[in-house]
Design a protein around this motif. Structure first.
Motif, mmCIF file in Angstrom:
data_model
loop_
_atom_site.group_PDB
_atom_site.id
_atom_site.type_symbol
_atom_site.label_atom_id
_atom_site.label_comp_id
_atom_site.label_asym_id
_atom_site.label_seq_id
_atom_site.Cartn_x
_atom_site.Cartn_y
_atom_site.Cartn_z
ATOM 1 N N MET A 80 0.954 -1.139 0.131
ATOM 2 C CA MET A 80 0.057 -0.077 0.079
ATOM 3 C C MET A 80 0.963 1.173 -0.014
ATOM 4 O O MET A 80 0.666 2.141 -0.732
ATOM 5 N N VAL A 81 1.852 1.258 0.993
ATOM 6 C CA VAL A 81 2.812 2.487 0.757
ATOM 7 C C VAL A 81 3.596 2.522 -0.461
ATOM 8 O O VAL A 81 3.542 3.750 -1.056
ATOM 9 N N GLN A 82 3.992 1.408 -1.014
ATOM 10 C CA GLN A 82 4.723 1.616 -2.312
ATOM 11 C C GLN A 82 3.727 2.070 -3.369
ATOM 12 O O GLN A 82 4.076 2.993 -4.130
ATOM 13 N N SER A 101 2.358 5.985 -7.628
ATOM 14 C CA SER A 101 1.256 6.284 -8.362
ATOM 15 C C SER A 101 0.592 7.766 -7.747
ATOM 16 O O SER A 101 0.335 7.664 -6.618
ATOM 17 N N PRO A 102 0.429 8.797 -8.428
ATOM 18 C CA PRO A 102 -0.329 9.949 -8.072
ATOM 19 C C PRO A 102 -1.707 9.734 -8.324
ATOM 20 O O PRO A 102 -2.120 9.549 -9.398
ATOM 21 N N HIS A 147 -2.622 9.304 -12.420
ATOM 22 C CA HIS A 147 -2.767 10.386 -13.119
ATOM 23 C C HIS A 147 -1.412 10.728 -13.904
ATOM 24 O O HIS A 147 -1.594 11.456 -14.716
ATOM 25 N N ARG A 148 -0.445 9.697 -13.980
ATOM 26 C CA ARG A 148 0.809 9.820 -14.960
ATOM 27 C C ARG A 148 0.033 9.512 -16.072
ATOM 28 O O ARG A 148 0.742 9.785 -17.189
ATOM 29 N N VAL A 149 -0.913 8.406 -16.333
ATOM 30 C CA VAL A 149 -1.269 8.122 -17.571
ATOM 31 C C VAL A 149 -2.744 8.091 -17.843
ATOM 32 O O VAL A 149 -3.350 8.034 -19.014
#
Length: 436
Positions: free
Chosen positions: A219-221, A226-227, A408-410
């Protein structure tokens, strides 16, 4: 003399080893064919190894906490009444248990000590299992430091608990001795959080189990990678609810399966992914990998309170009956710890059902390396505006909230919104005359 060797089985692509977490039987115990005798764990799932035939457990060749490779012999079974000589037991033991294992830490972290070879025993004779060696490598524990640990296991074996306690003590000392340096812009530096004010009288200290630690790590990763952006939409599923209520008894009699809403959600998502394939992707650096197959992960709560995500492979190639059968099978086996490692990997999109616990909506965390996850909320009766040829009116409808978290990167807001709306449209426009 007949003997049966129990091996670590192949458990899916990319899985080469497993940790022996628990022996469910003892040496000398009689076991029946298909009776579980050893519990193992990978970084994906816990599973059990059954006896291939009835007999007596002659010997376990590894200890609890050891890491064994796929194909390693970990136990020997003989027919009831037979005994094996010492030479037969010794010859079956994997050679690598006794041989020296060497590894190096990353150069940017390495010191003269950590570049030293780590053997199977410390200088004071404490045995170092493969699992302990792996933890030492990951946590940059040197051979000299391992020599300081007094193993609490049999024959001075250094257990997983021993090395984790050593690492925690080392970290605590580092926090106490580390000077606080003021950050830029003269903002006050946060003081290290301390639990010293708590004592055994007013708190209970609960050690995370292995799966909870993995969930916390993932979860932390995911949040770091990912934003996350989350979009929401209300869905009128009145027609769908009526159809399911009408068909569920017939479906059970005909197919022998309970028809829940989950397979219908999976079907709608699969159709929407075909319409918007850029949601069915993953990110590798500055490259986008578009999957031409659709594997739907299905977040499933376990009796322990943990979560696991079995995967419906090739969901786009199955009809509603096929999806239902696989959903029920995976969910049932997940709850009794019978999933295989390859059944919880390879998903391209995940669905989590918050409504099963009464939640209206939520903001789920993306299951890496996917770029989106859909949460379905509880279906509730609500007053709603109904458009008719005679004008608008108010009626009682079955409404649910869908929430889509996306990378939101892609996935931009437009794509995320259009995909979410398309899923809603497939659910709202469900064919009430559909036959099974």
């Amino acid at each position: 003399m007949a003997k049966i060797e129990i091996l670590i089985p192949a458990m899916g692509e990319g899985i080469t080893e497993a940790t022996i977490t628990q022996f469910l039987k003892k040496e000398g115990d009689l076991v029946e064919e298909e009776e579980s005798i050893i519990e193992i764990a990978t970084d994906k799932v816990d599973s059990e190894i059954p006896a291939p035939q009835s007999g007596k457990i002659a010997k376990f060749l590894f200890a609890e906490g050891d890491v064994a490779q796929v194909g390693d012999v970990i136990a020997i079974i003989v027919p009831d009444g037979d005994e094996l000589g010492d030479e037969e037991l010794v010859s079956s033991e994997p050679a690598k248990v006794e041989e020296e294992i060497v590894f190096e830490l990353p150069k940017e972290k390495a010191t003269v000590e950590t570049e030293a070879k780590l053997a199977s025993k410390t200088e004071n004779g404490s045995f170092i299992s493969p699992l302990v060696r792996k933890i030492a490598q990951e946590e940059n524990v040197s051979l000299q430091e391992l020599n300081q640990i007094e193993g609490s296991g049999e024959n001075k074996r250094i257990t997983k608990k021993d090395i984790l306690q050593f690492i925690e003590s080392k970290r605590s000392q580092a926090v106490v001795s580390e000077p606080i340096v003021a950050p830029l812009r003269s903002a006050p530096a946060p003081a290290p959080f301390s639990h010293q004010s708590y004592n055994g009288e007013n708190v209970e200290i609960i050690e995370m189990d292995r799966m909870r630690k993995l969930i916390a790590q993932y979860m932390v990763q995911s949040k770091q990678i990912s934003p996350h952006v989350t979009s929401f939409i209300d869905v009128d599923v009145t027609g769908l609810v009526k159809w399911r209520n009408k068909i569920k008894n017939e479906f059970l009699q005909k197919e022998g399966q309970k028809l829940t809403f989950t397979p219908i959600f999976v079907e709608a998502v699969t159709k929407a992914l075909k319409d918007y394939p850029m949601v069915n992707v993953s990110v590798d650096g500055d490259k986008i990998i578009r999957k031409k197959f659709i594997n739907i992960g299905m977040a499933t709560a376990l009796p322990s309170g943990n979560l696991i995500v079995p995967v419906i492979k090739s969901a786009d190639e199955k009809n509603l009956v096929g999806i239902t059968k696989q959903v029920n099978d995976l969910a049932d086996r997940a709850r009794v710890n019978k999933l295989q490692p390859d059944e919880i990997q390879g998903s391209t999109f995940t669905i989590t059902n918050l409504g099963a616990f009464g939640s209206t909506t939520g903001t789920p965390i993306i299951n890496q390396p996917e770029v989106a996850i859909l949460a379905v909320g509880a279906i509730k009766k609500k007053p709603a505006v109904i458009e008719t040829p005679q004008g608008d009116t108010i009626g009682i409808r079955n409404i649910m909230v869908l929430s889509l978290s996306y990378d939101h990167r892609v996935v931009d807001g437009a794509l995320g919104g259009m995909f979410l709306k398309r899923v809603a449209e497939y659910l709202e426009n469900f064919d009430m005359n559909r036959n099974i």
